[in-house]
Design a protein around this motif. Structure first.
Motif, mmCIF file in Angstrom:
data_model
loop_
_atom_site.group_PDB
_atom_site.id
_atom_site.type_symbol
_atom_site.label_atom_id
_atom_site.label_comp_id
_atom_site.label_asym_id
_atom_site.label_seq_id
_atom_site.Cartn_x
_atom_site.Cartn_y
_atom_site.Cartn_z
ATOM 1 N N UNK A 1 -14.095 7.067 -20.820
ATOM 2 C CA UNK A 1 -13.043 6.765 -19.845
ATOM 3 C C UNK A 1 -13.558 5.834 -18.753
ATOM 4 N N UNK A 2 -12.619 5.091 -18.191
ATOM 5 C CA UNK A 2 -12.883 4.283 -17.010
ATOM 6 C C UNK A 2 -11.818 4.673 -15.993
ATOM 7 N N UNK A 3 -12.197 4.922 -14.750
ATOM 8 C CA UNK A 3 -11.229 5.405 -13.767
ATOM 9 C C UNK A 3 -11.037 4.429 -12.610
ATOM 10 N N UNK A 4 -9.755 4.192 -12.283
ATOM 11 C CA UNK A 4 -9.387 3.437 -11.083
ATOM 12 C C UNK A 4 -8.521 4.330 -10.207
ATOM 13 N N UNK A 5 -8.671 4.222 -8.876
ATOM 14 C CA UNK A 5 -7.810 4.981 -7.961
ATOM 15 C C UNK A 5 -6.821 4.017 -7.295
ATOM 16 N N UNK A 6 -5.670 4.523 -6.882
ATOM 17 C CA UNK A 6 -4.563 3.641 -6.473
ATOM 18 C C UNK A 6 -4.100 3.826 -5.036
ATOM 19 N N UNK B 1 0.913 2.842 -22.703
ATOM 20 C CA UNK B 1 0.577 3.590 -21.491
ATOM 21 C C UNK B 1 1.102 5.017 -21.611
ATOM 22 N N UNK B 2 0.269 5.987 -21.252
ATOM 23 C CA UNK B 2 0.653 7.403 -21.240
ATOM 24 C C UNK B 2 0.841 7.838 -19.789
ATOM 25 N N UNK B 3 1.898 8.592 -19.532
ATOM 26 C CA UNK B 3 2.150 9.083 -18.180
ATOM 27 C C UNK B 3 3.632 8.998 -17.878
ATOM 28 N N UNK B 4 4.049 9.346 -16.677
ATOM 29 C CA UNK B 4 3.179 9.739 -15.572
ATOM 30 C C UNK B 4 2.543 11.112 -15.746
ATOM 31 N N UNK B 5 1.343 11.242 -15.192
ATOM 32 C CA UNK B 5 0.710 12.540 -15.063
ATOM 33 C C UNK B 5 0.142 12.614 -13.653
ATOM 34 N N UNK B 6 -0.143 13.809 -13.186
ATOM 35 C CA UNK B 6 -0.658 13.982 -11.826
ATOM 36 C C UNK B 6 0.241 13.265 -10.805
ATOM 37 N N UNK B 7 1.552 13.343 -10.994
ATOM 38 C CA UNK B 7 2.586 12.716 -10.157
ATOM 39 C C UNK B 7 2.743 11.222 -10.454
ATOM 40 N N UNK B 8 1.789 10.388 -10.067
ATOM 41 C CA UNK B 8 1.937 8.941 -10.274
ATOM 42 C C UNK B 8 0.844 8.370 -11.176
ATOM 43 N N UNK B 9 0.000 9.216 -11.746
ATOM 44 C CA UNK B 9 -1.118 8.721 -12.549
ATOM 45 C C UNK B 9 -0.699 8.265 -13.932
ATOM 46 N N UNK B 10 -1.538 7.452 -14.545
ATOM 47 C CA UNK B 10 -1.319 7.035 -15.929
ATOM 48 C C UNK B 10 -2.646 6.759 -16.605
ATOM 49 N N UNK C 1 0.827 -1.220 0.000
ATOM 50 C CA UNK C 1 0.000 0.000 0.000
ATOM 51 C C UNK C 1 0.854 1.260 0.000
ATOM 52 N N UNK C 2 0.405 2.258 -0.732
ATOM 53 C CA UNK C 2 1.123 3.546 -0.782
ATOM 54 C C UNK C 2 0.103 4.676 -0.646
ATOM 55 N N UNK C 3 0.399 5.680 0.170
ATOM 56 C CA UNK C 3 -0.555 6.788 0.349
ATOM 57 C C UNK C 3 -0.596 7.704 -0.869
ATOM 58 N N UNK C 4 -1.546 8.637 -0.828
ATOM 59 C CA UNK C 4 -1.799 9.547 -1.938
ATOM 60 C C UNK C 4 -0.566 10.263 -2.452
ATOM 61 N N UNK C 5 -0.398 10.288 -3.774
ATOM 62 C CA UNK C 5 0.715 10.914 -4.491
ATOM 63 C C UNK C 5 2.044 10.193 -4.256
ATOM 64 N N UNK C 6 2.003 9.049 -3.570
ATOM 65 C CA UNK C 6 3.232 8.260 -3.397
ATOM 66 C C UNK C 6 3.066 6.873 -4.008
ATOM 67 N N UNK C 7 2.102 6.718 -4.922
ATOM 68 C CA UNK C 7 1.784 5.381 -5.459
ATOM 69 C C UNK C 7 2.781 4.993 -6.551
ATOM 70 N N UNK D 1 2.910 1.074 -7.145
ATOM 71 C CA UNK D 1 1.606 0.646 -7.681
ATOM 72 C C UNK D 1 1.474 1.072 -9.138
ATOM 73 N N UNK D 2 1.855 2.320 -9.393
ATOM 74 C CA UNK D 2 1.740 2.876 -10.730
ATOM 75 C C UNK D 2 2.684 2.145 -11.699
ATOM 76 N N UNK D 3 3.931 1.899 -11.257
ATOM 77 C CA UNK D 3 4.896 1.196 -12.102
ATOM 78 C C UNK D 3 4.430 -0.243 -12.354
ATOM 79 N N UNK D 4 3.830 -0.831 -11.335
ATOM 80 C CA UNK D 4 3.319 -2.197 -11.455
ATOM 81 C C UNK D 4 2.175 -2.258 -12.476
#
Ligand code: NI
Length: 422
Positions: free
Chosen positions: A101-106, A78-87, A54-60, A63-66
């Motif tokens: 769009x379909x959205x998942x949070x991390x 894959x496009x990104x990173x955007x919004x720090x760790x988003x893709x 688990x990683x807290x907000x903006x430190x994912x 998770x994001x790399x995975x």
């Protein structure tokens, strides 16, 4: 890139799978079969890997790399990173058409995991207790299914992975700022729901969560006073308590009784001594409502009430009103279409109306200020171990919900792109 954590844990969610669900053809196609076992096992492994890390907000970062690695191994771009760790991953269909769009949070929560399962959090003080690990796994599942079925998509599906849903105002704001929603005509998401049984989906048009705004008010007056002689000073604690009473009365007197709103004060900090009237008293809390007009009117009332009551009593109020997520208001047309897809896939009993909105918030509301959308509640409860509420230290899900939820959301996007599901 292979992540050392994956090997250390002996899990192999980075394998490439081929047994990915095939979407129903256009109208007249047979009912879908349950998702293949390999696909279901894969999403369970993906979820468990994320649950352990688990990683807290903006430190994912992991998770994001995975997520990126899993998607790229399966041929997605894959496009990104955007919004720090988003893709995000765009899945372009063979035919031109709209972008959905379909959205998942991390992000995970800063709470110690109290479960003793083998996939429990390996990071002390942090755990996935709001199901965002499941959301990310389902997002990966949706992307893999749509990618496999891309030849029959009429348009583009964009699967977003966003940071910091739990933050205020929420990572959705940064995703939108960085262009994740550019050109998007509709957006979907799920949230796991331990109050619903596995296999049930809560679908409701209109408000299903509330806006949440935090406020902090500091009542100030120059100079401290003696508790024996309050008449010689301005008693900031008393003034603050007057303001608090007035704020509690806003809901029910100034707010519209037909609309759901709640104001709660959760902190109060003032002096230290028993016999000294302090120079300042600070208190704060949240304003929640399902209605955007109420939100604006309560916010301005809170500000006026605090400022004018403070002034009336010879003090001054510093007011800090933070704007959090707006209410999630599901689009009526999208809700009807989704309900009909759920019925055709899993039967009429799989669709549950949500009788009352939650007074909790979800930063998905930010996207819905830009495009019509739908948040579906996915049932994840099948017994006592999966009945703990969201944010409880023992929260867990029945993982058999993952693959059917991914298949469902892929179907809904595909049907929406086809324009055939109405
Ligand atoms: Ni959540």
């Amino acid at each position: 890139m292979v992540f050392p954590q994956t090997q250390r844990n002996g899990l192999k969610p980075l394998r490439v799978i081929t047994d990915i669900p095939v979407l129903n053809g256009p109208s007249g196609a047979p009912e879908s079969a349950p998702p293949p076992e390999e696909f279901a096992a894969f999403l369970r492994d993906v979820r468990r890997w994320i649950h352990r890390h688990p990683e807290p907000g903006f430190e994912e970062r992991e998770t994001s790399a995975f997520a990126r690695d899993v998607l790229e191994r399966h041929g997605l771009v894959v496009t990104g990173p955007l919004a720090t760790t988003g893709l995000y991953a765009d899945i372009r269909g063979a035919e031109d058409g709209p972008v959905l769009a379909y959205r998942a949070d991390m992000d995970a929560l800063p709470i110690q995991d109290a479960k003793s399962v083998e996939y429990a959090s390996e990071r002390p003080g942090f755990a996935h207790l709001c199901g965002h690990d499941a959301h990310t796994a389902v997002g990966i599942g949706v992307a893999l299914i749509l990618h496999r079925n891309r030849a029959r998509l009429r348009g583009t599906a964009r699967v977003l992975f966003q940071p910091d849903e739990e933050g205020a105002p929420g990572g959705a704001v940064d995703m939108i700022r960085d262009g994740a929603l550019d050109g998007v005509q509709g957006i979907y998401a799920i949230h796991v729901d331990p109050t619903l049984p596995v296999g049930a989906y809560g679908v409701q048009e209109g408000a299903i969560t509330s806006s949440t705004d935090r406020f902090s008010i500091t009542v100030k007056a120059p100079g401290t006073g003696h508790s024996a002689r309050p008449h010689e000073t301005v008693d900031t604690v008393w003034v603050a308590s007057q303001i608090i009473q007035a704020l509690y009365q806003l809901i029910g007197r100034f707010s519209d009784a037909r609309k759901a709103s709640v104001l709660t004060i959760c902190r109060f900090r003032a002096g230290d001594a028993y016999n000294v009237i302090p120079e300042q008293a600070e208190f704060g809390g949240t304003i929640r409502t399902t209605d955007p007009d109420e939100r604006a009117s309560i916010r301005s009332r809170v500000e006026r009430m605090a400022r004018e009551l403070a002034r009336l009593h010879g003090a001054e109020a510093d007011i800090d009103l933070l704007r959090g997520a707006p209410a999630v208001r599901n689009d009526a047309d999208l809700a009807r279409r989704a309900a009909s897809v759920i019925q055709s896939l899993y039967g009429a009993e799989a669709v549950l109306p949500i009788p009352l909105p939650s007074m909790g918030s979800e930063d998905f509301g930010h996207y819905l200020e830009k495009a019509p959308g739908l948040l579906v509640r996915a049932g994840t409860c099948s017994g006592p171990e999966t009945a703990w509420p969201l944010h409880n230290a023992r929260f867990d899900i029945d993982e058999s919900a993952l693959a059917p939820a991914a298949a469902l959301m892929a179907h809904i996007l595909c049907a929406h792109l086809d324009g055939e599901a109405a």
